[in-house]
Design a protein around this motif. Structure first.
Motif, PDB file in Angstrom:
ATOM      1  N   GLN A  27       0.825  -1.203   0.000  1.00 34.37           N
ATOM      2  CA  GLN A  27       0.000   0.000   0.000  1.00 34.37           C
ATOM      3  C   GLN A  27       0.863   1.259   0.000  1.00 34.37           C
ATOM      4  O   GLN A  27       0.583   2.225  -0.723  1.00 34.37           O
ATOM      5  CB  GLN A  27      -0.928  -0.001   1.207  1.00 34.37           C
ATOM      6  N   LYS A  28       1.904   1.252   0.814  1.00 35.04           N
ATOM      7  CA  LYS A  28       2.798   2.408   0.873  1.00 35.04           C
ATOM      8  C   LYS A  28       3.553   2.589  -0.443  1.00 35.04           C
ATOM      9  O   LYS A  28       3.756   3.714  -0.908  1.00 35.04           O
ATOM     10  CB  LYS A  28       3.788   2.233   2.034  1.00 35.04           C
ATOM     11  N   LEU A  29       3.972   1.469  -1.031  1.00 32.75           N
ATOM     12  CA  LEU A  29       4.687   1.529  -2.297  1.00 32.75           C
ATOM     13  C   LEU A  29       3.803   2.142  -3.383  1.00 32.75           C
ATOM     14  O   LEU A  29       4.235   3.030  -4.125  1.00 32.75           O
ATOM     15  CB  LEU A  29       5.144   0.131  -2.709  1.00 32.75           C
ATOM     16  N   LYS A  30       2.545   1.688  -3.458  1.00 31.62           N
ATOM     17  CA  LYS A  30       1.662   2.165  -4.509  1.00 31.62           C
ATOM     18  C   LYS A  30       1.203   3.601  -4.274  1.00 31.62           C
ATOM     19  O   LYS A  30       0.784   4.284  -5.206  1.00 31.62           O
ATOM     20  CB  LYS A  30       0.475   1.221  -4.650  1.00 31.62           C
ATOM     21  N   ALA A  31       1.296   4.051  -3.022  1.00 37.53           N
ATOM     22  CA  ALA A  31       0.999   5.461  -2.750  1.00 37.53           C
ATOM     23  C   ALA A  31       2.101   6.342  -3.343  1.00 37.53           C
ATOM     24  O   ALA A  31       1.847   7.469  -3.774  1.00 37.53           O
ATOM     25  CB  ALA A  31       0.884   5.689  -1.249  1.00 37.53           C
ATOM     26  N   LEU A  32       3.325   5.799  -3.364  1.00 35.06           N
ATOM     27  CA  LEU A  32       4.458   6.539  -3.933  1.00 35.06           C
ATOM     28  C   LEU A  32       4.548   6.345  -5.439  1.00 35.06           C
ATOM     29  O   LEU A  32       4.829   7.282  -6.191  1.00 35.06           O
ATOM     30  CB  LEU A  32       5.771   6.068  -3.284  1.00 35.06           C
ATOM     31  N   ILE A  33       4.322   5.093  -5.881  1.00 38.74           N
ATOM     32  CA  ILE A  33       4.413   4.754  -7.308  1.00 38.74           C
ATOM     33  C   ILE A  33       3.128   3.993  -7.673  1.00 38.74           C
ATOM     34  O   ILE A  33       3.093   2.756  -7.596  1.00 38.74           O
ATOM     35  CB  ILE A  33       5.655   3.888  -7.597  1.00 38.74           C
TER      36      ILE A  33
END
Length: 216
Positions: A27-33
């Protein structure tokens, strides 16, 4: 393009839902990318000493050990190689005393040391009093591990893809804590000191030096 994205740290054997860590990271990764796709995911143990410095040096004649890199393996791995080279060549290394495996002087981290070691009595007692995952071998599904209470004992029971059962003692051979099933890694993990065992009971990480005992 590839990126390595990490986090979600937790102590070995103490995460109730290890898979949740992966979900949160994604979730954190997809918030950034937003367009990122996850190809691989994994977890690994990080060994930390009480003073934050690794143990590197000779533990016996012609035996050199390097451990406790605290996640800084690129740096300390290089330092360890240089120290091992000097040892083989018969040269005194300037970092020899700093990283000595036999060092007695604590350079800090006393409070952290105390906090870390409180885990042992807590989990040793808690998991012995806790209810087992099941009371029958029949409820263990394929590819699953459970702590099963039978014949007055807690057993680490795993059923492989073919339906064959592995029944081992749930007691970690290191200092007697009860292991926990890690459904993500398919391992038995000890919450007290971080020992890990394969689904069938073979030891894969210390401080335990032997497999889970067979059920008697």
């Amino acid at each position: 393009d590839y990126a390595v994205f990490g986090g979600g740290d937790h102590k070995t054997g103490q995460a109730r839902d290890p898979a949740r860590r992966y979900r949160e990271l994604e979730q954190k990764l997809k918030a950034l990318i937003p367009g990122a796709k996850v190809d691989h995911r994994w977890s690994g143990q990080v060994i930390e000493t009480n003073d934050g410095l690794p143990f590197m040096g000779e533990t016996a004649p012609k035996q050199f050990v390097a451990t406790g890199f605290s996640g800084n393996g690129i740096t300390f791995g290089t330092v360890a190689a240089m120290m091992a080279r000097d040892l083989i060549g018969g040269h005194k290394n300037p970092w020899q005393e700093l990283f000595s495996v036999n060092r007695k002087v604590v350079r800090g981290g006393i409070w952290d040391y105390i906090k870390e070691n409180k885990d042992y009595p807590y989990y040793f007692i808690k998991d012995r009093l806790a209810a087992p995952d099941a009371k029958s071998l029949r409820v263990v599904k394929r590819g699953e591990g459970k702590i099963v209470w039978t014949k007055g004992k807690k057993l680490a029971v795993f059923r492989n893809a073919a339906g064959k059962l592995s029944i081992k003692s749930a007691v970690c051979p290191h200092l007697g804590c009860i292991v926990h099933w890690n459904g993500v890694e398919k391992t038995w993990d000890c919450p007290c000191h971080g020992s890990r065992f394969k689904a069938m009971g073979e030891v894969i990480a210390g401080p335990a030096e032997s497999d889970l005992a067979g059920a008697s």
